[in-house]
Design a protein around this motif. Sequence first.
Motif, PDB file in Angstrom:
ATOM      1  N   CYS A  50      39.787  44.665  23.652  1.00 43.66           N
ATOM      2  CA  CYS A  50      38.672  45.369  24.292  1.00 43.66           C
ATOM      3  C   CYS A  50      38.834  45.348  25.806  1.00 43.66           C
ATOM      4  CB  CYS A  50      37.343  44.744  23.869  1.00 43.66           C
ATOM      5  SG  CYS A  50      35.902  45.552  24.576  1.00 43.66           S
ATOM      6  N   ALA A  51      39.171  44.173  26.357  1.00 46.32           N
ATOM      7  CA  ALA A  51      39.358  44.050  27.804  1.00 46.32           C
ATOM      8  C   ALA A  51      40.481  44.960  28.279  1.00 46.32           C
ATOM      9  CB  ALA A  51      39.657  42.592  28.169  1.00 46.32           C
ATOM     10  N   GLU A  52      41.572  45.015  27.517  1.00 48.33           N
ATOM     11  CA  GLU A  52      42.690  45.883  27.880  1.00 48.33           C
ATOM     12  C   GLU A  52      42.252  47.342  27.899  1.00 48.33           C
ATOM     13  OE1 GLU A  52      46.655  47.364  25.673  1.00 48.33           O
ATOM     14  OE2 GLU A  52      46.477  45.180  25.856  1.00 48.33           O
ATOM     15  N   ARG A  53      41.489  47.736  26.889  1.00 49.95           N
ATOM     16  CA  ARG A  53      41.030  49.127  26.816  1.00 49.95           C
ATOM     17  C   ARG A  53      40.033  49.445  27.921  1.00 49.95           C
ATOM     18  NH1 ARG A  53      40.543  49.921  20.261  1.00 49.95           N
ATOM     19  NH2 ARG A  53      42.782  50.104  19.926  1.00 49.95           N
ATOM     20  N   ILE A  54      39.161  48.494  28.243  1.00 53.65           N
ATOM     21  CA  ILE A  54      38.225  48.698  29.355  1.00 53.65           C
ATOM     22  C   ILE A  54      39.009  48.857  30.656  1.00 53.65           C
ATOM     23  CG2 ILE A  54      36.511  47.520  30.801  1.00 53.65           C
ATOM     24  CD1 ILE A  54      35.298  46.430  28.158  1.00 53.65           C
ATOM     25  N   GLY A  55      40.001  47.994  30.869  1.00 59.25           N
ATOM     26  CA  GLY A  55      40.835  48.094  32.068  1.00 59.25           C
ATOM     27  C   GLY A  55      41.557  49.424  32.148  1.00 59.25           C
ATOM     28  N   ARG A  56      42.095  49.875  31.005  1.00 59.19           N
ATOM     29  CA  ARG A  56      42.796  51.163  30.982  1.00 59.19           C
ATOM     30  C   ARG A  56      41.823  52.293  31.317  1.00 59.19           C
ATOM     31  NH1 ARG A  56      44.734  51.739  25.661  1.00 59.19           N
ATOM     32  NH2 ARG A  56      45.924  49.864  26.093  1.00 59.19           N
ATOM     33  N   ALA A  57      40.623  52.237  30.731  1.00 56.74           N
ATOM     34  CA  ALA A  57      39.620  53.279  30.995  1.00 56.74           C
ATOM     35  C   ALA A  57      39.212  53.284  32.464  1.00 56.74           C
ATOM     36  CB  ALA A  57      38.397  53.072  30.097  1.00 56.74           C
ATOM     37  N   MET A  58      38.999  52.080  33.031  1.00 57.26           N
ATOM     38  CA  MET A  58      38.626  52.029  34.452  1.00 57.26           C
ATOM     39  C   MET A  58      39.759  52.555  35.322  1.00 57.26           C
ATOM     40  SD  MET A  58      36.223  48.662  35.061  1.00 57.26           S
ATOM     41  CE  MET A  58      37.477  47.473  34.729  1.00 57.26           C
ATOM     42  N   GLY A  59      40.995  52.236  34.961  1.00 60.39           N
ATOM     43  CA  GLY A  59      42.146  52.691  35.740  1.00 60.39           C
ATOM     44  C   GLY A  59      42.336  54.195  35.690  1.00 60.39           C
ATOM     45  N   LEU A  60      41.816  54.834  34.651  1.00 67.34           N
ATOM     46  CA  LEU A  60      41.964  56.291  34.502  1.00 67.34           C
ATOM     47  C   LEU A  60      40.778  57.072  35.056  1.00 67.34           C
ATOM     48  CD1 LEU A  60      43.432  56.395  30.880  1.00 67.34           C
ATOM     49  CD2 LEU A  60      44.657  56.783  33.038  1.00 67.34           C
ATOM     50  N   GLN A  61      39.693  56.377  35.407  1.00 69.41           N
ATOM     51  CA  GLN A  61      38.483  57.056  35.888  1.00 69.41           C
ATOM     52  C   GLN A  61      38.704  57.593  37.297  1.00 69.41           C
ATOM     53  OE1 GLN A  61      35.773  57.661  34.072  1.00 69.41           O
ATOM     54  NE2 GLN A  61      34.822  58.748  35.742  1.00 69.41           N
ATOM     55  N   HIS A  62      38.532  58.888  37.467  1.00 64.18           N
ATOM     56  CA  HIS A  62      38.708  59.542  38.766  1.00 64.18           C
ATOM     57  C   HIS A  62      37.459  60.334  39.129  1.00 64.18           C
ATOM     58  CE1 HIS A  62      42.909  58.653  38.024  1.00 64.18           C
ATOM     59  NE2 HIS A  62      43.193  59.026  39.254  1.00 64.18           N
ATOM     60  N   PHE A  63      37.362  60.649  40.407  1.00 67.15           N
ATOM     61  CA  PHE A  63      36.317  61.553  40.882  1.00 67.15           C
ATOM     62  C   PHE A  63      36.919  62.386  42.008  1.00 67.15           C
ATOM     63  CE2 PHE A  63      36.076  57.968  43.721  1.00 67.15           C
ATOM     64  CZ  PHE A  63      35.733  58.509  44.958  1.00 67.15           C
ATOM     65  N   LYS A  64      36.236  63.448  42.393  1.00 66.97           N
ATOM     66  CA  LYS A  64      36.698  64.292  43.505  1.00 66.97           C
ATOM     67  C   LYS A  64      36.021  63.808  44.782  1.00 66.97           C
ATOM     68  CE  LYS A  64      39.010  67.500  41.182  1.00 66.97           C
ATOM     69  NZ  LYS A  64      40.424  67.652  41.254  1.00 66.97           N
ATOM     70  N   ASP A  65      36.830  63.557  45.820  1.00 69.96           N
ATOM     71  CA  ASP A  65      36.244  63.161  47.098  1.00 69.96           C
ATOM     72  C   ASP A  65      35.808  64.404  47.874  1.00 69.96           C
ATOM     73  OD1 ASP A  65      38.505  64.248  48.343  1.00 69.96           O
ATOM     74  OD2 ASP A  65      39.222  62.342  49.140  1.00 69.96           O
ATOM     75  N   ARG A  66      35.319  64.201  49.098  1.00 70.42           N
ATOM     76  CA  ARG A  66      34.789  65.319  49.887  1.00 70.42           C
ATOM     77  C   ARG A  66      35.824  66.402  50.149  1.00 70.42           C
ATOM     78  NH1 ARG A  66      32.747  62.207  54.661  1.00 70.42           N
ATOM     79  NH2 ARG A  66      32.544  60.344  53.439  1.00 70.42           N
ATOM     80  N   LYS A  67      37.107  66.012  50.156  1.00 69.83           N
ATOM     81  CA  LYS A  67      38.170  66.994  50.398  1.00 69.83           C
ATOM     82  C   LYS A  67      38.737  67.560  49.094  1.00 69.83           C
ATOM     83  CE  LYS A  67      39.685  65.427  54.899  1.00 69.83           C
ATOM     84  NZ  LYS A  67      40.845  65.027  55.704  1.00 69.83           N
ATOM     85  N   GLY A  68      38.127  67.204  47.969  1.00 63.81           N
ATOM     86  CA  GLY A  68      38.552  67.736  46.683  1.00 63.81           C
ATOM     87  C   GLY A  68      39.719  66.989  46.052  1.00 63.81           C
TER      88      GLY A  68
END
Length: 154
Positions: A50-68
Amino acid sequence: MAKLNDQLLRIVEDYRASGGEWPATRDQIAEWAVTNERYELTRGMAVRQCAERIGRAMGLQHFKDRKGRSVRKYYAAPVRENGQLVMKWDDCNAPRPFMEIAAANRRNQILGQCWQLKNDMDSYSERRCPEQPIQLDFDFNIDLEELGQLNTAA
């Protein structure tokens, strides 16, 4: 962890010895292992998985910054706690010292992957094509420039 790794690799070898399809997907091997009662999760294994999968999910989470730009939301850094190094996670608003450690840690991971790829291809070339070894270029500056231009053009 080495113990679990050894067990998993033993499952792979047993799968192959059983006459299972080869090459195989990891899903095929896992299905065989579960069906043949070769793999059961203990509580500790379930927590680690579970911890490994949570870490993988957090590592893949992205967002767009102000410059896109696509930017990672979470970062991991080894932090000394009670005399032990533990991997802590923080988000993109972490204090600078944490982010410096996280960046150095990530760079070292990439370096390790490059080193392994070099060893793999050097070994392959020596065994399979010594007259024309596979050549790798680890200078990524031009690639980074090109990717930067693609991102600003989009």
